[in-house]
Design an enzyme around this catalytic site. Structure first.
Site, PDB file in Angstrom:
ATOM      1  N   GLU A 171       0.885  -1.177   0.000  1.00  0.00           N
ATOM      2  CA  GLU A 171       0.000   0.000   0.000  1.00  0.00           C
ATOM      3  C   GLU A 171       0.913   1.214   0.000  1.00  0.00           C
ATOM      4  OE1 GLU A 171      -1.859   3.137   0.603  1.00  0.00           O
ATOM      5  OE2 GLU A 171      -1.692   2.531   2.707  1.00  0.00           O
TER       6      GLU A 171
ATOM      7  N   CYS B  44      -1.442   9.894   2.951  1.00  0.00           N
ATOM      8  CA  CYS B  44      -1.109   9.534   1.564  1.00  0.00           C
ATOM      9  C   CYS B  44      -2.115  10.098   0.572  1.00  0.00           C
ATOM     10  CB  CYS B  44      -0.998   8.022   1.421  1.00  0.00           C
ATOM     11  SG  CYS B  44      -2.504   7.125   1.799  1.00  0.00           S
TER      12      CYS B  44
END
Length: 309
Positions: A212, A246
């Site tokens: 991820e 993110c």
């Protein structure tokens, strides 16, 4: 922690898995409820740890870390029985009158390597999934969030089955030792550089991985939206956790007229949220360490527009 210590931890979790400890749905439910109770019983302790690591406001920690994991636990408990149940599968005519099912089996021992920016959610979220699937788990919290890592190391053995679930603290040396062992799945959240290292280590054992990794998150603003509302939402998304997310907005796209109008509104929103001196605000988090701070400060000289001071 030595390499031999880590080898022993991984081997013990594999013995637990091979003994069938993790497979019963009752065990999985017990562990998921243990995660829930750990977060609820020690909510203030987790808030204090994240505040020590990131100067994060407790409300942000509850919203972005604790509540997300509690929702994951509730979702897993609600669907666990149906997820684990065999599913009928159609078979071709050549195999008639046979009948077929898809039977979902646990993989084995999972390694979860978490980052520092959301040190509760991004560790426990994958752990919830791994346990719900009937796996043993080795958890590696981020050394860059040491207070939160220490809380996990202290509490996890009290709330989860220590035969099958373990926490390994440490930095590069400990992570390298973990990656040298064989796992049945590795879940890593972080950047591309370390992601390549994880992928290379996993490939030696043909271990499946989930990476991820961060990306870019542009925001497009056109003239059909309420600009003041858009500005407040952009500011909130960008400065939540001091921008260390993110999916935080990276840059704005729009016509010159729209951008000229929305930029002052974003500046206004930042001042409303954090005051004229954000360093004095109890609602504004901090950059995690001097190295990250210096890297960001270095970008200020490249012509990048910085909003809000």
């Amino acid at each position: 922690m030595t390499s031999d210590d880590i080898a022993g931890i991984v081997a013990e979790r594999r013995r637990a898995f091979e003994a069938g400890i993790t497979k019963p749905l009752a065990w999985r439910r017990q562990q998921l409820n243990g995660i829930r109770r750990m977060l609820e019983d020690h909510s203030a302790e987790f808030e204090a740890a994240v505040a020590a690591d990131l100067h994060r406001n407790p409300t942000e920690t509850q919203l972005a870390d604790v509540n997300v994991v509690l929702s994951e636990v509730a979702h897993a408990l609600r669907h666990l029985k149906s997820w684990a149940a065999p599913k009928r599968a159609s078979l071709p005519l050549a195999l008639q009158p046979a009948k077929g099912w898809v039977v979902r089996e646990p993989l084995g021992v999972a390694l979860v390597i978490a980052p520092w920016n959301y040190p509760i959610q991004l560790l426990l979220g994958p752990v919830v999934a791994a346990i719900a699937a009937g796996n043993a788990v080795v958890m590696k919290p981020s050394e860059l969030a040491p207070a939160t890592s220490a809380v996990f190391a202290k509490l996890v053995p009290d709330y989860l089955d220590a035969r099958a679930v373990a926490v390994v603290e440490g930095a590069v040396e400990e992570t390298t030792a973990l990656l040298a062992k064989r796992f049945d799945h590795i879940f890593y959240t972080g950047g591309a550089r370390v992601g390549r290292i994880v992928a290379e280590a996993a490939a030696k054992h043909l271990t499946p991985i989930t990476l991820e990794l961060g990306g870019k998150s542009p925001v497009y603003v056109d003239d059909s939206v309420h600009l003041e509302t858009a500005a407040r939402r952009i500011a909130w998304g960008k400065y939540f956790n001091a921008g260390q997310t993110c999916v935080a907005p990276d840059y704005l796209l729009g016509t010159r007229e729209v951008l000229d109008a929305v930029v002052p509104l974003i500046e206004k929103a930042v001042r409303e949220f954090y005051g004229s001196d954000p360093q004095a605000s109890g609602d504004y988090a901090r950059i995690v360490n001097p190295g990250r701070f210096d890297a960001l400060a270095g970008m200020l000289g490249d012509g990048t527009a910085v909003l809000g001071g």
